[in-house]
Structure formats: structure tokens, C-alpha cells
Design a protein around this motif. Structure first.
Motif, PDB file in Angstrom:
ATOM      1  N   LYS A  49       4.541   7.993 -13.846  1.00  0.00           N
ATOM      2  CA  LYS A  49       4.217   8.669 -12.588  1.00  0.00           C
ATOM      3  C   LYS A  49       5.038   9.962 -12.465  1.00  0.00           C
ATOM      4  O   LYS A  49       4.508  10.996 -12.075  1.00  0.00           O
ATOM      5  N   ASN A  93       0.839  -1.185   0.000  1.00  0.00           N
ATOM      6  CA  ASN A  93       0.000   0.000   0.000  1.00  0.00           C
ATOM      7  C   ASN A  93       0.882   1.246   0.000  1.00  0.00           C
ATOM      8  O   ASN A  93       1.519   1.554   0.997  1.00  0.00           O
ATOM      9  N   PRO A  94       0.900   1.996  -1.111  1.00  0.00           N
ATOM     10  CA  PRO A  94       1.761   3.180  -1.186  1.00  0.00           C
ATOM     11  C   PRO A  94       1.381   4.245  -0.162  1.00  0.00           C
ATOM     12  O   PRO A  94       2.230   4.997   0.295  1.00  0.00           O
ATOM     13  N   SER A 104       5.676   6.097  -6.586  1.00  0.00           N
ATOM     14  CA  SER A 104       4.782   5.279  -7.393  1.00  0.00           C
ATOM     15  C   SER A 104       4.676   3.873  -6.810  1.00  0.00           C
ATOM     16  O   SER A 104       5.610   3.376  -6.186  1.00  0.00           O
ATOM     17  N   SER A 105       3.535   3.267  -7.025  1.00  0.00           N
ATOM     18  CA  SER A 105       3.333   1.892  -6.579  1.00  0.00           C
ATOM     19  C   SER A 105       4.353   0.972  -7.241  1.00  0.00           C
ATOM     20  O   SER A 105       4.854   0.045  -6.611  1.00  0.00           O
ATOM     21  N   SER A 106       4.669   1.258  -8.497  1.00  0.00           N
ATOM     22  CA  SER A 106       5.638   0.435  -9.214  1.00  0.00           C
ATOM     23  C   SER A 106       7.011   0.474  -8.556  1.00  0.00           C
ATOM     24  O   SER A 106       7.703  -0.534  -8.483  1.00  0.00           O
TER      25      SER A 106
END
Length: 145
Positions: free
Chosen positions: A63, A17-18, A31-33
């Protein structure tokens, strides 16, 4: 998981969870990535193939495009550098960003509803709900509205 994805629940290894790893500043939210790459590099670096590196790197750069110029976080820069070092055959960042910008502005064949839902953010205090979307248009298109 949502009911439509319930059958995939047994395959979930970890949820990243970012929002939990953010410093509180929306501008500097990573970014989640980046978080996924960092996790894979720590736990199972052999899983990152050149194709996966290409995909994840593109997501991170996308992002970064949405932020002000030169507003790449330290974590994003570190992850990008590791991927680029591990896979030197990846295209230059500028080339990827150029393609992403071109694609982002080309909305032909996409309905206004699809564009609005693409980047929809909802905020609610329980009583009042606000939805915000980002829509990218060229100056020529805006002039015809």
C-alpha cells in the motif's frame, strides 16, 4: 456478505471499514491491513504469528509503494514498527519493497482483463458510472504499444 459468501457469515467476528476511519484525504488513507493489525494487537495479540506478520507487513508495504515516496502514515509506521519489534527475523523493508516492485511490473501470463480488474475502482453518481484501473508497464512494453 454477498450471496456466494453467505455460508461464511456465522464466522464473521467484526467488519473493519477503512473508509469509516479515514481522515477524508484519499492520499493519507491507511491500509486495511494496518487497521486489521491494530485491531488484533488490541484484542488478541497472541494471534499474530511470524507468518501472519510477514503477510500483513507485506500488504502494508505494498500500500505504501502506491503512494509518493516517504508518504507512510503515522499509523502504518507504528504498526510496522510493532511487527518488526515483535518479530526481528522479518526481512528488511527495502528487500520486501524490492520484491513487490519487481512482481508488480512482471505481468507475463496475465490477461489485460485480469490486469484491469486487479485494481478497479468505480465511481457513480447514479447516472454516470466511471471505472478507473491502474496498469503498471515497463518503458519497453509501453514503447511497443
Amino acid at each position: 456478505l454477498d450471496s456466494e459468501d453467505k455460508s461464511l457469515e456465522s464466522a464473521v467476528v467484526k467488519v473493519i471499514n477503512p473508509d469509516e476511519q479515514c481522515d477524508g484525504s484519499l492520499e493519507l488513507q491507511t491500509s486495511s491491513s494496518s487497521l486489521v493489525v491494530k485491531e488484533i494487537l488490541q484484542e488478541a495479540p497472541e494471534l499474530i504469528t511470524q507468518q501472519l506478520a510477514y503477510l500483513l507487513r507485506g500488504s502494508i508495504l505494498f500500500k505504501c509503494m502506491s503512494l509518493e515516496a516517504d508518504r507512510i502514515t503515522e499509523q502504518q509506521e507504528k504498526v510496522l514498527s510493532i511487527l518488526e519489534e515483535k518479530f526481528p527475523g522479518l526481512p528488511p523493508r527495502e528487500e520486501i519493497i524490492s520484491v513487490l516492485q519487481e512482481t508488480q511490473c512482471n505481468q507475463q501470463g496475465v490477461s489485460i482483463e485480469e490486469i484491469m480488474l486487479k485494481d478497479l475502482k468505480e465511481i457513480s453518481d447514479g447516472e454516470i458510472k466511471v471505472a478507473i484501473s491502474t496498469v503498471y508497464l515497463t518503458l519497453e512494453v509501453r514503447g511497443n504499444l
